[in-house]
Write a protein that holds these residues in place. Structure first.
Motif, PDB file in Angstrom:
ATOM      1  N   GLU A 126       0.871  -1.091   0.024  1.00 23.25           N
ATOM      2  CA  GLU A 126       0.226   0.022  -0.040  1.00 23.25           C
ATOM      3  C   GLU A 126       0.920   1.288  -0.003  1.00 23.25           C
ATOM      4  O   GLU A 126       0.274   2.315  -0.817  1.00 23.25           O
ATOM      5  N   ALA A 127       1.949   1.290   0.697  1.00 19.84           N
ATOM      6  CA  ALA A 127       2.789   2.431   0.801  1.00 19.84           C
ATOM      7  C   ALA A 127       3.355   2.919  -0.485  1.00 19.84           C
ATOM      8  O   ALA A 127       3.674   3.983  -1.092  1.00 19.84           O
ATOM      9  N   GLU A 128       4.083   1.671  -1.288  1.00 22.65           N
ATOM     10  CA  GLU A 128       4.418   1.991  -2.637  1.00 22.65           C
ATOM     11  C   GLU A 128       3.335   2.409  -3.645  1.00 22.65           C
ATOM     12  O   GLU A 128       3.708   3.288  -4.394  1.00 22.65           O
ATOM     13  N   GLN A 162       0.831   4.315  -2.896  1.00 20.80           N
ATOM     14  CA  GLN A 162       0.590   5.658  -2.351  1.00 20.80           C
ATOM     15  C   GLN A 162       1.625   6.498  -3.142  1.00 20.80           C
ATOM     16  O   GLN A 162       1.268   7.809  -3.659  1.00 20.80           O
ATOM     17  N   SER A 163       2.816   6.070  -2.987  1.00 22.30           N
ATOM     18  CA  SER A 163       3.776   6.888  -3.491  1.00 22.30           C
ATOM     19  C   SER A 163       3.855   6.912  -5.036  1.00 22.30           C
ATOM     20  O   SER A 163       4.358   8.038  -5.684  1.00 22.30           O
ATOM     21  N   ILE A 164       3.699   5.943  -5.523  1.00 20.58           N
ATOM     22  CA  ILE A 164       3.311   5.903  -7.160  1.00 20.58           C
ATOM     23  C   ILE A 164       2.306   6.806  -7.371  1.00 20.58           C
ATOM     24  O   ILE A 164       2.519   7.709  -8.253  1.00 20.58           O
ATOM     25  N   GLU A 174       1.163   9.430  -5.905  1.00 21.13           N
ATOM     26  CA  GLU A 174       1.468  10.717  -5.598  1.00 21.13           C
ATOM     27  C   GLU A 174       2.525  11.502  -6.832  1.00 21.13           C
ATOM     28  O   GLU A 174       2.200  12.598  -7.357  1.00 21.13           O
ATOM     29  N   ILE A 175       3.226  10.501  -7.197  1.00 18.06           N
ATOM     30  CA  ILE A 175       4.150  10.970  -8.267  1.00 18.06           C
ATOM     31  C   ILE A 175       3.502  11.135  -9.776  1.00 18.06           C
ATOM     32  O   ILE A 175       3.822  12.182 -10.359  1.00 18.06           O
ATOM     33  N   THR A 176       2.876  10.029 -10.041  1.00 20.34           N
ATOM     34  CA  THR A 176       2.142  10.122 -11.283  1.00 20.34           C
ATOM     35  C   THR A 176       0.830  10.946 -11.398  1.00 20.34           C
ATOM     36  O   THR A 176       0.368  11.079 -12.493  1.00 20.34           O
ATOM     37  N   LYS A 186       0.177  14.307 -10.399  1.00 19.36           N
ATOM     38  CA  LYS A 186       0.540  15.613 -10.220  1.00 19.36           C
ATOM     39  C   LYS A 186      -0.270  16.476 -11.271  1.00 19.36           C
ATOM     40  O   LYS A 186      -0.210  16.204 -12.416  1.00 19.36           O
TER      41      LYS A 186
END
Length: 54
Positions: free
Chosen positions: A4-6, A8-10, A12-14, A16
């Motif tokens: 889930e953390a990975e 979420q970070s993906i 957030e990056i994609t 924007k």
């Protein structure tokens, strides 16, 4: 499988609205437009060089 953390970070990056582009790696467009003919700029940008407000 990603956790889930990975994910979420993906996301957030994609997702924007205004992603950062490394504009400093590229030359300014002003010199490029001066070297192109009106037909070339029309083909590349759908505008003639006189329609650009640079």
């Amino acid at each position: 499988m990603i956790d889930e953390a990975e994910l979420q970070s993906i996301l957030e990056i994609t997702n924007k609205k205004n992603p950062s582009f490394p504009y400093w790696y590229y030359d300014g467009i002003e010199g490029t437009l001066d070297d192109m003919s009106d037909s070339e700029t029309k083909a590349e940008f759908r505008l003639t060089s006189s329609e650009f407000h640079v």
